[in-house]
Design a protein around this motif. Structure first.
Motif, mmCIF file in Angstrom:
data_model
loop_
_atom_site.group_PDB
_atom_site.id
_atom_site.type_symbol
_atom_site.label_atom_id
_atom_site.label_comp_id
_atom_site.label_asym_id
_atom_site.label_seq_id
_atom_site.Cartn_x
_atom_site.Cartn_y
_atom_site.Cartn_z
ATOM 1 N N TRP A 90 -5.306 45.150 -24.636
ATOM 2 C CA TRP A 90 -6.046 45.643 -25.550
ATOM 3 C C TRP A 90 -6.451 47.168 -25.325
ATOM 4 N N ALA A 91 -6.207 48.249 -25.998
ATOM 5 C CA ALA A 91 -6.417 49.504 -25.724
ATOM 6 C C ALA A 91 -6.780 50.403 -26.801
ATOM 7 N N ALA A 92 -7.104 51.482 -26.719
ATOM 8 C CA ALA A 92 -7.498 52.251 -27.751
ATOM 9 C C ALA A 92 -6.100 52.853 -28.622
ATOM 10 N N ALA A 93 -6.335 52.749 -29.780
ATOM 11 C CA ALA A 93 -5.189 53.257 -30.726
ATOM 12 C C ALA A 93 -4.890 54.559 -30.557
ATOM 13 N N SER A 94 -3.594 55.016 -30.727
ATOM 14 C CA SER A 94 -3.074 56.323 -30.651
ATOM 15 C C SER A 94 -3.976 57.391 -31.815
ATOM 16 N N PHE A 95 -3.953 56.784 -32.837
ATOM 17 C CA PHE A 95 -4.602 57.518 -34.020
ATOM 18 C C PHE A 95 -6.228 57.397 -33.940
ATOM 19 N N ASN A 96 -6.679 56.913 -33.211
ATOM 20 C CA ASN A 96 -8.348 56.866 -33.417
ATOM 21 C C ASN A 96 -8.650 56.150 -32.067
ATOM 22 N N ALA A 97 -9.481 57.001 -31.159
ATOM 23 C CA ALA A 97 -9.906 56.501 -29.922
ATOM 24 C C ALA A 97 -11.016 55.386 -30.226
ATOM 25 N N ASP A 98 -11.836 55.337 -31.208
ATOM 26 C CA ASP A 98 -12.723 54.460 -31.483
ATOM 27 C C ASP A 98 -12.275 52.862 -31.733
ATOM 28 N N ILE A 104 -0.989 42.416 -35.344
ATOM 29 C CA ILE A 104 -1.567 43.410 -34.632
ATOM 30 C C ILE A 104 -2.943 42.781 -34.959
ATOM 31 N N VAL A 105 -3.583 43.132 -33.865
ATOM 32 C CA VAL A 105 -5.178 42.883 -33.857
ATOM 33 C C VAL A 105 -6.101 43.935 -33.473
ATOM 34 N N ARG A 106 -7.076 44.193 -34.380
ATOM 35 C CA ARG A 106 -7.579 45.493 -34.137
ATOM 36 C C ARG A 106 -9.284 45.068 -34.139
ATOM 37 N N GLY A 107 -10.139 45.982 -33.216
ATOM 38 C CA GLY A 107 -11.513 46.002 -33.013
ATOM 39 C C GLY A 107 -12.054 47.318 -32.558
#
Length: 292
Positions: free
Chosen positions: A123-131, A155-158
């Protein structure tokens, strides 16, 4: 000389005897006492009669205040018996019917997928958006003839706090058995994603995915979709998201926000208390769990 004096005395008239003033005073006092006694006797009945005869009332009737009203009997306190489900931990089967929330964090969801055999990233920050935080898994098979290779993308996003926004799966040319049902290895992805949030009111989704049928289920802010691409029959997309858009959903979510309520005690952290009984000494007994 003696003859003159006797004749003078004989000529004087005899006067009436005088009554002393004291007599009249005593008589007046006596009569007053007698009249007062008569008038005041018999509860002053004669005095009231004389006053009424001359047109005045010496003793007007006394206006008595109304008697105080009796105080109402005190109402006994009401007794309410709380049903057990109010103080017990929420049941998984009914938790999602009132308030729809993610009952698992993003990192925990990624770990569950790894346990199911999907080697997801951390679980880490996405490359296109740090939020935006995410974890993903991708697998591509061999290309066969003119067909695209079989592949799976998860993919799991949050967010940084671990709250999930959505989960997506894309499968291309998935393997099936002789009955046209999805390969159990791939079906395990959907089983994990549907089981971990504990939204048990979605009953038909997994069976439809197993048979590669399009399905869309909505319920109290949650949306689950599995569909085949129109222009690419061999591609399937799965989306699981939670988006409270209606007024009641937003108000319910805000009211039960974790920012204004104490967290529920963790049942695993409770220490059992030993209670000795005549029949079974040393049997651990737990006090009832209360939700604050």
């Amino acid at each position: 000389m003696p003859e003159n004096s006797s004749s003078a005395n004989a000529k004087q008239p005899v006067g009436k005897p005088k009554i002393p003033v004291v007599f009249w005073l005593l008589l007046t006092i006596s009569l007053s006492l007698v009249m007062g006694t008569v008038l005041l006797s018999n509860d002053m009945k004669h005095l009231k009669t004389v006053g009424h005869y001359f047109g005045f009332d010496l003793f007007p009737p006394e206006i008595k205040p109304p008697p105080p009203k009796a105080l109402p009997r005190p109402t006994p306190p009401a007794i309410f018996t709380l049903p057990g489900h109010i103080i017990e931990p929420p049941m998984v089967q009914t938790a999602s019917t009132f308030l729809r929330t993610w009952r698992i964090s993003g990192p925990a969801m990624c770990a569950a997928l790894r346990t199911a055999g999907m080697e997801t990233s951390d679980w880490a920050a996405a490359s296109f958006n740090a939020d935006t935080f995410e974890c993903f898994f991708e697998h591509s098979g061999k290309r066969e003839k003119d067909q695209l290779p079989s592949s799976v993308f998860v993919i799991v996003r949050g967010d940084a706090a671990g709250t999930i926004n959505n989960m997506r799966v894309k499968i291309i040319n998935p393997e099936t058995d002789q009955n046209g049902q999805l390969d159990p290895g791939i079906l395990r992805i959907f089983e994990t994603m549907l089981r971990q949030p504990q939204w048990l009111d979605f009953h038909e989704t997994l069976n439809a995915i197993k048979n590669l049928r399009d399905i869309k289920e909505d319920g109290f802010g949650a949306s689950i979709t599995f569909s085949r691409e129109v222009l690419n029959p061999g591609r399937y997309n799965f989306t699981l998201s939670l988006d409270a858009t209606s007024g009641p959903q937003k108000r319910t979510r805000n009211y039960f926000s974790g920012r204004i309520w104490l967290p529920s005690p963790d049942p695993s952290s409770r220490q059992p208390e030993s209670v000795s009984t005549p029949t079974d000494a040393g049997t651990p007994a737990e006090s009832p769990q209360h939700r604050y």
